[in-house]
Design a protein around this motif. Structure first.
Motif, PDB file in Angstrom:
ATOM      1  N   GLY A 108       0.836  -1.185   0.000  1.00  0.00           N
ATOM      2  CA  GLY A 108       0.000   0.000   0.000  1.00  0.00           C
ATOM      3  C   GLY A 108       0.875   1.240   0.000  1.00  0.00           C
ATOM      4  N   TRP A 109       0.223   2.382  -0.079  1.00  0.00           N
ATOM      5  CA  TRP A 109       0.952   3.643  -0.128  1.00  0.00           C
ATOM      6  C   TRP A 109       0.395   4.587   0.920  1.00  0.00           C
ATOM      7  CZ3 TRP A 109       5.039   3.277  -3.182  1.00  0.00           C
ATOM      8  CH2 TRP A 109       5.008   2.382  -4.249  1.00  0.00           C
ATOM      9  N   ARG A 110       1.218   5.532   1.342  1.00  0.00           N
ATOM     10  CA  ARG A 110       0.768   6.623   2.190  1.00  0.00           C
ATOM     11  C   ARG A 110       1.531   7.867   1.754  1.00  0.00           C
ATOM     12  NH1 ARG A 110       4.208   4.318   6.769  1.00  0.00           N
ATOM     13  NH2 ARG A 110       5.967   5.764   6.775  1.00  0.00           N
ATOM     14  N   TYR A 111       1.017   9.024   2.128  1.00  0.00           N
ATOM     15  CA  TYR A 111       1.669  10.279   1.780  1.00  0.00           C
ATOM     16  C   TYR A 111       2.243  10.905   3.036  1.00  0.00           C
ATOM     17  CZ  TYR A 111      -0.142  10.332  -2.955  1.00  0.00           C
ATOM     18  OH  TYR A 111      -0.401  10.032  -4.264  1.00  0.00           O
ATOM     19  N   GLU A 112       3.516  11.332   2.962  1.00  0.00           N
ATOM     20  CA  GLU A 112       4.166  12.016   4.067  1.00  0.00           C
ATOM     21  C   GLU A 112       4.400  13.463   3.682  1.00  0.00           C
ATOM     22  OE1 GLU A 112       7.688   9.914   5.239  1.00  0.00           O
ATOM     23  OE2 GLU A 112       6.532   8.250   6.066  1.00  0.00           O
ATOM     24  N   TYR A 113       4.217  14.339   4.654  1.00  0.00           N
ATOM     25  CA  TYR A 113       4.324  15.777   4.435  1.00  0.00           C
ATOM     26  C   TYR A 113       5.766  16.170   4.128  1.00  0.00           C
ATOM     27  CZ  TYR A 113       3.992  20.777   5.385  1.00  0.00           C
ATOM     28  OH  TYR A 113       4.041  22.137   5.302  1.00  0.00           O
ATOM     29  N   ASP A 114       5.960  17.011   3.127  1.00  0.00           N
ATOM     30  CA  ASP A 114       7.277  17.533   2.768  1.00  0.00           C
ATOM     31  C   ASP A 114       7.264  19.032   3.054  1.00  0.00           C
ATOM     32  OD1 ASP A 114       9.760  18.064   1.743  1.00  0.00           O
ATOM     33  OD2 ASP A 114       9.218  17.702  -0.348  1.00  0.00           O
ATOM     34  N   PRO A 115       7.830  19.480   4.192  1.00  0.00           N
ATOM     35  CA  PRO A 115       7.745  20.895   4.543  1.00  0.00           C
ATOM     36  C   PRO A 115       8.484  21.808   3.574  1.00  0.00           C
ATOM     37  CG  PRO A 115       9.090  19.715   6.141  1.00  0.00           C
ATOM     38  CD  PRO A 115       8.518  18.704   5.202  1.00  0.00           C
ATOM     39  N   GLU A 116       9.565  21.330   2.924  1.00  0.00           N
ATOM     40  CA  GLU A 116      10.274  22.177   1.978  1.00  0.00           C
ATOM     41  C   GLU A 116       9.465  22.365   0.699  1.00  0.00           C
ATOM     42  OE1 GLU A 116      13.220  19.515   2.415  1.00  0.00           O
ATOM     43  OE2 GLU A 116      13.715  20.418   4.336  1.00  0.00           O
ATOM     44  N   GLY A 117       8.800  21.321   0.265  1.00  0.00           N
ATOM     45  CA  GLY A 117       7.927  21.414  -0.897  1.00  0.00           C
ATOM     46  C   GLY A 117       8.650  21.594  -2.212  1.00  0.00           C
ATOM     47  N   ASP A 118       9.945  21.266  -2.271  1.00  0.00           N
ATOM     48  CA  ASP A 118      10.656  21.389  -3.541  1.00  0.00           C
ATOM     49  C   ASP A 118      10.217  20.271  -4.473  1.00  0.00           C
ATOM     50  OD1 ASP A 118      11.793  19.353  -2.160  1.00  0.00           O
ATOM     51  OD2 ASP A 118      13.862  19.931  -2.516  1.00  0.00           O
ATOM     52  N   SER A 119      10.524  20.425  -5.745  1.00  0.00           N
ATOM     53  CA  SER A 119      10.043  19.444  -6.725  1.00  0.00           C
ATOM     54  C   SER A 119      10.630  18.072  -6.439  1.00  0.00           C
ATOM     55  CB  SER A 119      10.372  19.895  -8.143  1.00  0.00           C
ATOM     56  OG  SER A 119      11.765  19.957  -8.320  1.00  0.00           O
ATOM     57  N   GLY A 120      11.935  17.947  -6.307  1.00  0.00           N
ATOM     58  CA  GLY A 120      12.572  16.702  -5.914  1.00  0.00           C
ATOM     59  C   GLY A 120      12.356  15.530  -6.838  1.00  0.00           C
ATOM     60  N   GLY A 121      11.285  15.506  -7.570  1.00  0.00           N
ATOM     61  CA  GLY A 121      10.995  14.371  -8.436  1.00  0.00           C
ATOM     62  C   GLY A 121      11.371  14.676  -9.867  1.00  0.00           C
ATOM     63  N   GLY A 122      10.705  14.054 -10.767  1.00  0.00           N
ATOM     64  CA  GLY A 122      10.972  14.257 -12.177  1.00  0.00           C
ATOM     65  C   GLY A 122      11.915  13.205 -12.711  1.00  0.00           C
ATOM     66  N   LEU A 123      12.005  13.152 -13.998  1.00  0.00           N
ATOM     67  CA  LEU A 123      12.865  12.175 -14.643  1.00  0.00           C
ATOM     68  C   LEU A 123      14.324  12.606 -14.537  1.00  0.00           C
ATOM     69  CD1 LEU A 123      10.850  11.450 -17.889  1.00  0.00           C
ATOM     70  CD2 LEU A 123      11.125   9.975 -15.919  1.00  0.00           C
ATOM     71  N   ARG A 124      15.174  11.661 -14.233  1.00  0.00           N
ATOM     72  CA  ARG A 124      16.608  11.912 -14.187  1.00  0.00           C
ATOM     73  C   ARG A 124      17.262  10.938 -15.147  1.00  0.00           C
ATOM     74  NH1 ARG A 124      18.360  16.317 -13.057  1.00  0.00           N
ATOM     75  NH2 ARG A 124      20.347  15.459 -12.431  1.00  0.00           N
ATOM     76  N   TRP A 125      17.847  11.466 -16.193  1.00  0.00           N
ATOM     77  CA  TRP A 125      18.508  10.633 -17.169  1.00  0.00           C
ATOM     78  C   TRP A 125      19.938  10.353 -16.719  1.00  0.00           C
ATOM     79  CZ3 TRP A 125      15.030   8.736 -20.239  1.00  0.00           C
ATOM     80  CH2 TRP A 125      13.899   9.472 -20.520  1.00  0.00           C
ATOM     81  N   PRO A 126      20.506   9.224 -17.102  1.00  0.00           N
ATOM     82  CA  PRO A 126      21.858   8.879 -16.652  1.00  0.00           C
ATOM     83  C   PRO A 126      22.919   9.880 -17.114  1.00  0.00           C
ATOM     84  CG  PRO A 126      20.806   6.988 -17.691  1.00  0.00           C
ATOM     85  CD  PRO A 126      19.889   8.136 -17.863  1.00  0.00           C
ATOM     86  N   TRP A 127      22.688  10.571 -18.207  1.00  0.00           N
ATOM     87  CA  TRP A 127      23.690  11.483 -18.736  1.00  0.00           C
ATOM     88  C   TRP A 127      23.517  12.909 -18.225  1.00  0.00           C
ATOM     89  CZ3 TRP A 127      20.131   8.842 -21.720  1.00  0.00           C
ATOM     90  CH2 TRP A 127      19.029   9.564 -22.116  1.00  0.00           C
ATOM     91  N   SER A 128      22.487  13.174 -17.419  1.00  0.00           N
ATOM     92  CA  SER A 128      22.279  14.532 -16.932  1.00  0.00           C
ATOM     93  C   SER A 128      23.160  14.811 -15.716  1.00  0.00           C
ATOM     94  CB  SER A 128      20.809  14.765 -16.592  1.00  0.00           C
ATOM     95  OG  SER A 128      20.383  13.835 -15.662  1.00  0.00           O
ATOM     96  N   LYS A 129      23.427  16.091 -15.488  1.00  0.00           N
ATOM     97  CA  LYS A 129      24.273  16.497 -14.367  1.00  0.00           C
ATOM     98  C   LYS A 129      23.551  16.240 -13.051  1.00  0.00           C
ATOM     99  CE  LYS A 129      26.549  20.192 -16.886  1.00  0.00           C
ATOM    100  NZ  LYS A 129      26.757  21.638 -16.957  1.00  0.00           N
TER     101      LYS A 129
END
Length: 147
Positions: A108-129
């Protein structure tokens, strides 16, 4: 007798009606000379997901599931400002609520609060910095401010 309907035109009877189904299920006609292009998308699925931390702590809200059957990785809740200014956005991150014993599959899943609220996610390609770490010193060496 008339010719069968053209390609893409719905048949007058669905396969369910021809099979004598009384539950009203819509099943596409599988005639040999034409096909039905309209399909029923079904019911939109949701899952009751608990929220941990922040203003929504302890609440269980229904969250829509994506095409993979999982809720979104981040859940943003806009909270309107009392003074009429721009709304404050609360950010929650999806984490596993538990894992199965043998295979480690998420139960199952649950959501935890992120007080900073930065994006943090998104796709990260192996060749990106790599993303810059705001607390790190450039070059990886310590300076007087880090001590």
């Amino acid at each position: 007798m008339g010719a069968p309907p053209a390609l893409g035109v719905p048949c007058s009877k669905s396969l369910g009606e021809r099979a004598g189904r009384r539950d009203g299920a819509k099943v596409a006609c599988r005639g040999t000379r034409h096909r039905v292009r309209e399909r029923d998308t079904g019911v939109v699925k949701s899952q009751d997901t608990p929220f941990v931390g922040g203003p929504l702590d302890g609440r269980v809200l229904p969250v829509l599931l994506g095409p993979t059957g999982h809720p979104p990785k981040t859940y943003r809740v806009p909270v309107p400002d009392a003074a009429g200014g721009p709304p404050t956005v609360l950010v929650y991150r999806r984490v596993q609520a538990g894992a199965s014993r043998r295979l480690g599959l998420p139960l199952g899943w649950r959501y935890e609060y992120d007080p900073e609220g930065d994006s943090g996610g998104g796709l990260r390609w192996p060749w990106s910095k790599p993303r810059p770490n705001p607390g790190a010193t450039p070059g990886g060496t310590q300076d007087a401010a880090d001590e």
